[in-house]
Enzyme design. Structure first.
Site, mmCIF file in Angstrom:
data_model
loop_
_atom_site.group_PDB
_atom_site.id
_atom_site.type_symbol
_atom_site.label_atom_id
_atom_site.label_comp_id
_atom_site.label_asym_id
_atom_site.label_seq_id
_atom_site.Cartn_x
_atom_site.Cartn_y
_atom_site.Cartn_z
ATOM 1 N N TYR A 232 0.762 13.851 0.931
ATOM 2 C CA TYR A 232 0.341 14.487 2.180
ATOM 3 C C TYR A 232 0.534 16.007 2.115
ATOM 4 C CZ TYR A 232 0.711 9.584 3.369
ATOM 5 O OH TYR A 232 0.584 8.222 3.349
ATOM 6 N N GLY B 88 2.082 4.955 -0.600
ATOM 7 C CA GLY B 88 1.473 6.239 -0.912
ATOM 8 C C GLY B 88 2.580 7.226 -1.251
ATOM 9 N N ARG B 89 3.335 7.587 -0.207
ATOM 10 C CA ARG B 89 4.387 8.587 -0.354
ATOM 11 C C ARG B 89 5.380 8.255 -1.470
ATOM 12 N NH1 ARG B 89 6.098 11.529 4.164
ATOM 13 N NH2 ARG B 89 5.157 9.890 5.432
ATOM 14 N N CYS C 5 -1.350 33.612 10.522
ATOM 15 C CA CYS C 5 -0.986 34.261 11.790
ATOM 16 C C CYS C 5 -0.593 33.265 12.859
ATOM 17 C CB CYS C 5 -2.144 35.124 12.258
ATOM 18 S SG CYS C 5 -2.504 36.349 11.017
ATOM 19 N N GLU C 6 0.500 32.584 12.637
ATOM 20 C CA GLU C 6 1.064 31.649 13.614
ATOM 21 C C GLU C 6 2.567 31.642 13.413
ATOM 22 O OE1 GLU C 6 -0.448 28.389 15.120
ATOM 23 O OE2 GLU C 6 -2.474 28.554 14.282
ATOM 24 N N GLU D 284 0.822 -1.220 0.000
ATOM 25 C CA GLU D 284 0.000 0.000 0.000
ATOM 26 C C GLU D 284 0.852 1.264 0.000
ATOM 27 O OE1 GLU D 284 -2.192 -0.433 3.628
ATOM 28 O OE2 GLU D 284 -3.310 -2.176 2.942
HETATM 29 N N1 LLP Z 1 -1.510 1.873 4.466
HETATM 30 C C1 LLP Z 1 -1.991 2.308 5.646
HETATM 31 C C2 LLP Z 1 -2.889 1.446 6.414
HETATM 32 C C3 LLP Z 1 -1.630 3.575 6.133
HETATM 33 O O1 LLP Z 1 -2.104 3.987 7.296
HETATM 34 C C4 LLP Z 1 -0.751 4.384 5.355
HETATM 35 C C5 LLP Z 1 -0.361 5.719 5.829
HETATM 36 C C6 LLP Z 1 -0.293 3.892 4.128
HETATM 37 C C7 LLP Z 1 -0.688 2.632 3.716
HETATM 38 C C8 LLP Z 1 0.614 4.685 3.224
HETATM 39 O O2 LLP Z 1 1.843 4.934 3.829
HETATM 40 P P1 LLP Z 1 3.038 5.590 2.979
HETATM 41 O O3 LLP Z 1 3.471 4.579 1.930
HETATM 42 O O4 LLP Z 1 2.539 6.824 2.360
HETATM 43 O O5 LLP Z 1 4.083 5.828 3.993
HETATM 44 N N2 LLP Z 1 0.660 12.571 6.972
HETATM 45 C C9 LLP Z 1 1.888 11.874 7.257
HETATM 46 C C10 LLP Z 1 1.853 10.426 6.833
HETATM 47 C C11 LLP Z 1 0.741 9.621 7.479
HETATM 48 C C12 LLP Z 1 0.686 8.207 6.986
HETATM 49 C C13 LLP Z 1 -0.563 7.537 7.419
HETATM 50 N N3 LLP Z 1 -0.746 6.214 6.918
HETATM 51 C C14 LLP Z 1 3.033 12.618 6.590
HETATM 52 O O6 LLP Z 1 2.821 13.656 5.970
HETATM 53 O O7 LLP Z 1 4.173 12.194 6.705
#
Ligand code: LLP
Length: 433
Positions: free
Chosen positions: A393, A296-297, A364-365, A294
């Site tokens: 993100y 994302g980043r 304003c922070e 899964e």
């Molecule tokens: N699968 C699940 C169940 C997750 O909770 C997440 C991310 C992913 C996959 C994807 O993870 P990645 O491959 O993107 O690391 N907002 C934060 C990141 C929060 C991630 C939450 N879960 C940031 O900007 O670093």
């Protein structure tokens, strides 16, 4: 951490040239281009602040994942939360991607662009009754169930719809990982998943079998993980559970290892995907399971930049502030996680004055600061800058704080670019009030 240490995120890093490690962005004759489009043209046409994404970068990253795991059955389930723009979802869907969702809203997005249920897995610790019913109706591939209470609701919903639910339990492998305390998830003290003893009881509970069809097991240990060791520990743990269940007569066909692969923002050295695959494959192959990932980043992070214009440059008793038109409401990672995202000019000038400055937004922070004491070519009012590594993100965590309309999003494909989400208007701000 002292307040001072928390504030001075830039002190820990030396500015790098992100074009050296960010594919599909380069300076040509001192002007920054995304694929073949000068960023200044995008700013002229659509204004600032704006998120800009390279479609080639997104597709390359997706394909690197599929190539690395091509020797076993696998599905790359892009984590929609990282960037849920419909055009990006479409791009990935057309390339063959599956998807990981965490809400009914994300399901709605995918259904809107015609992604079939069999390409969707549903994770998340707080699924509602309604979300569960909608996902069942959509015939999704897998529910990654995170509690017994969720399982009860899933089972009842399946009975009502007379449709067995395909499920996996998200176990908590008790592995410490992740770039920042807020994004680490796999330890037993975190809210995610079910502990193993409890999970085993649920897998073996025959009374659930009528409406729950156990397909898999899942574990997601954190985000922005830069070493292979945590992944190795998690896969060893989870694969031994799969074997244990098989001995007890529960044969799982899929193993979902979540996302979490880190990327390079400044000086990090994230794992190369082939090395990541080499670490996982020996544990997965003998199980004969389909591997689900899964990410994302790692798919969208490097593909995006936040394009912003300098509003003012000021000098407060020797401390220089570059005030830009993007702010923490547009991009919250520096304020929330002390994340360091380099900022560079869109047009490099030969004889610019290099000095240290704080690059701040109009909110304003005091926390509305992208970089502290950042050595940079001092820009002038009206100059364009880019903040790097903003594809994941970024927009997804944007808000309307200070009644600021959310920025536009632009997708680049070779020489072409188009707005894939228009800048919000002042009337958008009043909607629903
Ligand atoms: N699968 C699940 C169940 C997750 O909770 C997440 C991310 C992913 C996959 C994807 O993870 P990645 O491959 O993107 O690391 N907002 C934060 C990141 C929060 C991630 C939450 N879960 C940031 O900007 O670093």
């Amino acid at each position: 951490m002292t307040p001072k240490a928390a504030k001075t995120n830039a002190k820990r890093v030396v500015p790098t040239d992100p074009t050296e490690y960010t594919p599909h962005y380069k300076y040509r004759h001192a002007a920054l281009e995304c694929e073949s489009v000068p960023l200044s043209r995008i700013a002229e046409k659509y204004g600032t602040p704006a998120y800009v994404y390279s479609s080639a970068s997104i597709l390359d990253a997706y394909r690197r994942f599929t190539r690395a795991f091509r020797s076993i059955p696998h599905s790359i389930c892009y984590a929609v939360k990282a960037n849920s723009n419909l055009s990006i979802l479409k791009l990935l869907a057309r390339a063959g991607s599956s998807f990981d969702i965490v809400s009914g809203g994300e399901l709605h997005r995918l259904r809107h662009i015609g992604v079939p249920g069999r390409r969707i897995v549903f994770s998340g610790v707080g699924k509602t009754r309604e979300e569960i019913r909608e996902a069942l109706q959509a015939g999704i591939l897998l529910f990654n169930v995170e509690s017994e209470s969720e399982l009860d609701i899933l089972s009842a919903a399946a009975a009502l719809l007379k449709r067995r639910a395909h499920a996996a339990l998200r176990v908590n492998p008790d592995v410490q990982a992740g770039g920042h305390a807020h994004i680490s998830t796999g330890h037993h003290r975190h809210k995610f998943g079910i502990d193993w003893d409890h999970a085993r009881r649920l897998y073996l509970d025959k009374s659930l079998a009528k409406w729950i069809s156990w397909q898999g097991i899942s574990a997601h240990i954190g985000s922005q993980i830069l070493g292979l060791a945590p992944f190795r520990r998690a896969v060893v743990r989870v694969s031994s559970l799969v074997r244990e269940l098989a001995k007890a007569g529960v044969h799982l066909s899929s193993l979902d290892l979540g996302g979490g692969v880190g990327i390079r923002y400044t000086q990090e050295s994230p794992p190369d995907l082939d090395a990541y695959a080499r670490a996982l494959l020996p544990h997965i192959r003998p199980l004969g399971c389909r591997l689900l990932l899964e990410p994302g980043r790692a798919i969208v992070g490097p593909a995006g930049v936040l394009l912003t214009r300098v509003l003012h440059v000021k000098d407060n008793r020797g401390k220089i502030f570059v005030v830009v038109d993007a702010a923490m409401n547009d991009f919250i990672r520096p304020a929330l996680y002390q994340a360091v995202h380099p900022i560079t000019p869109v047009v490099r000038s030969k004889n610019a004055n290099v000095a240290k400055a704080d690059i701040v937004g109009p909110v304003c922070e005091t926390g509305d600061c992208f970089l502290h004491d950042w050595p940079m070519e001092l820009p002038k009012q009206g100059d364009l800058l880019v903040l790097w590594g903003a594809g994941a993100y970024g927009f997804a965590q944007a808000s309307n704080y200070n009644s600021r309309p959310k920025p536009a999003e632009i997708l680049v494909h070779k020489k072409q670019f188009r707005e894939v989400r228009s800048r919000e208007t002042l009337s958008d701000l009043l909607r629903g009030e």
